[in-house]
Design a protein around this motif. Sequence first.
Motif, PDB file in Angstrom:
ATOM      1  N   PHE A 231       0.815  -1.214   0.000  1.00 30.19           N
ATOM      2  CA  PHE A 231       0.000   0.000   0.000  1.00 30.19           C
ATOM      3  C   PHE A 231       0.850   1.265   0.000  1.00 30.19           C
ATOM      4  O   PHE A 231       1.885   1.349   0.669  1.00 30.19           O
ATOM      5  CB  PHE A 231      -0.898   0.036   1.237  1.00 30.19           C
ATOM      6  N   ASP A 232       0.343   2.256  -0.720  1.00 30.04           N
ATOM      7  CA  ASP A 232       0.824   3.628  -0.664  1.00 30.04           C
ATOM      8  C   ASP A 232      -0.352   4.442  -0.117  1.00 30.04           C
ATOM      9  O   ASP A 232      -1.285   4.783  -0.844  1.00 30.04           O
ATOM     10  CB  ASP A 232       1.217   4.083  -2.074  1.00 30.04           C
ATOM     11  N   TRP A 233      -0.299   4.753   1.188  1.00 29.95           N
ATOM     12  CA  TRP A 233      -1.447   5.374   1.829  1.00 29.95           C
ATOM     13  C   TRP A 233      -1.816   6.727   1.226  1.00 29.95           C
ATOM     14  O   TRP A 233      -2.995   7.078   1.143  1.00 29.95           O
ATOM     15  CB  TRP A 233      -1.192   5.561   3.308  1.00 29.95           C
ATOM     16  N   ASN A 234      -0.819   7.503   0.820  1.00 29.43           N
ATOM     17  CA  ASN A 234      -1.065   8.881   0.386  1.00 29.43           C
ATOM     18  C   ASN A 234      -0.932   9.080  -1.115  1.00 29.43           C
ATOM     19  O   ASN A 234      -0.960  10.225  -1.596  1.00 29.43           O
ATOM     20  CB  ASN A 234      -0.097   9.836   1.102  1.00 29.43           C
ATOM     21  N   ASP A 235      -0.779   7.982  -1.856  1.00 33.02           N
ATOM     22  CA  ASP A 235      -0.619   8.047  -3.316  1.00 33.02           C
ATOM     23  C   ASP A 235       0.495   9.021  -3.701  1.00 33.02           C
ATOM     24  O   ASP A 235       0.339   9.877  -4.575  1.00 33.02           O
ATOM     25  CB  ASP A 235      -1.943   8.464  -3.974  1.00 33.02           C
ATOM     26  N   ASN A 236       1.636   8.863  -2.996  1.00 32.85           N
ATOM     27  CA  ASN A 236       2.770   9.762  -3.258  1.00 32.85           C
ATOM     28  C   ASN A 236       4.025   8.994  -3.675  1.00 32.85           C
ATOM     29  O   ASN A 236       5.145   9.490  -3.519  1.00 32.85           O
ATOM     30  CB  ASN A 236       3.064  10.608  -2.017  1.00 32.85           C
TER      31      ASN A 236
END
Length: 290
Positions: A231-236
């Motif tokens: 997962f990339d929680w912050n889409d960064n």
Amino acid sequence: MSSPYLLRRVGVGAAALGVIAAIVALIVAVFSSADGGASATPEVRTVSTTAGTLVGGESITITGAALDAVTHVTFGGVAASDVVIADNGTLTATVPPAVDFQPNTVAIEVMADTELVPASSFLDYTYEASTPIDKQMHYLLKHWEDYNDEEFGDLNSVGGDCANFVSQSLLMRGWEMTDEWYNYDAAADWSSAWGYVPAMENWLNSTPELGATQLSFNERDQVKVGDLVVFDWNDNDYLDHIQVVSSVENIDGEMVIKMVGHNLDTDYRDLDETITVDHPGATGHFWSIP
């Protein structure tokens, strides 16, 4: 067969004729039941196999009489999928996973609505940890809450234990520690590829011989129990978390994925809820493990 007229000619009375007619009717009913006729009572006689893996998925064949009345089959109370009654009267079903992937012997129950179909002998099914995925999932569901920190330590104090736990499961699956991927002496000495999500991602990308294949969240139809979810929680473009797929289920045409892992210690965490409720807008992908 003698006719009633001939029987009367030889002196057989009406009472005797009634007895003979009853016997004939009984014989016809017995043979009709034996041939699987409409009057047959549902019964289970044999099951093709009585043991299998913890993750399930095996197809079994059940034979008996009048099985067209069967509505569902359960293993220790858990419903089998793909229950199909063939033209020859046999029944096939797909074995569900063992509860929490733990070895056990459970009863097979063949049901006609709410009625248990009787069996000619006691039917049970033994779940055994016999494959690499079995051993991985058995370990994960045993330690998702009860940490095995005496052997592998607990990395929550240094950023999170999610990658450490996933690595432990891959070790149980049969992967071997290397110079890049290791955890020695209860995390007294561990590599970043073992316990740090971005480093683990880089290691998986740079080690194609492991056979891991990256899949997008839109490729759920290819995902199976034991695969990884990153997962990339912050889409960064910075990876934050990793878990292992613990359940894949097709519900009304939608693939529902659930996961086991540390850092939000869970056994069946819903993927869609994770990226919409817990972390709205989060992105990620799967790693399919051979």
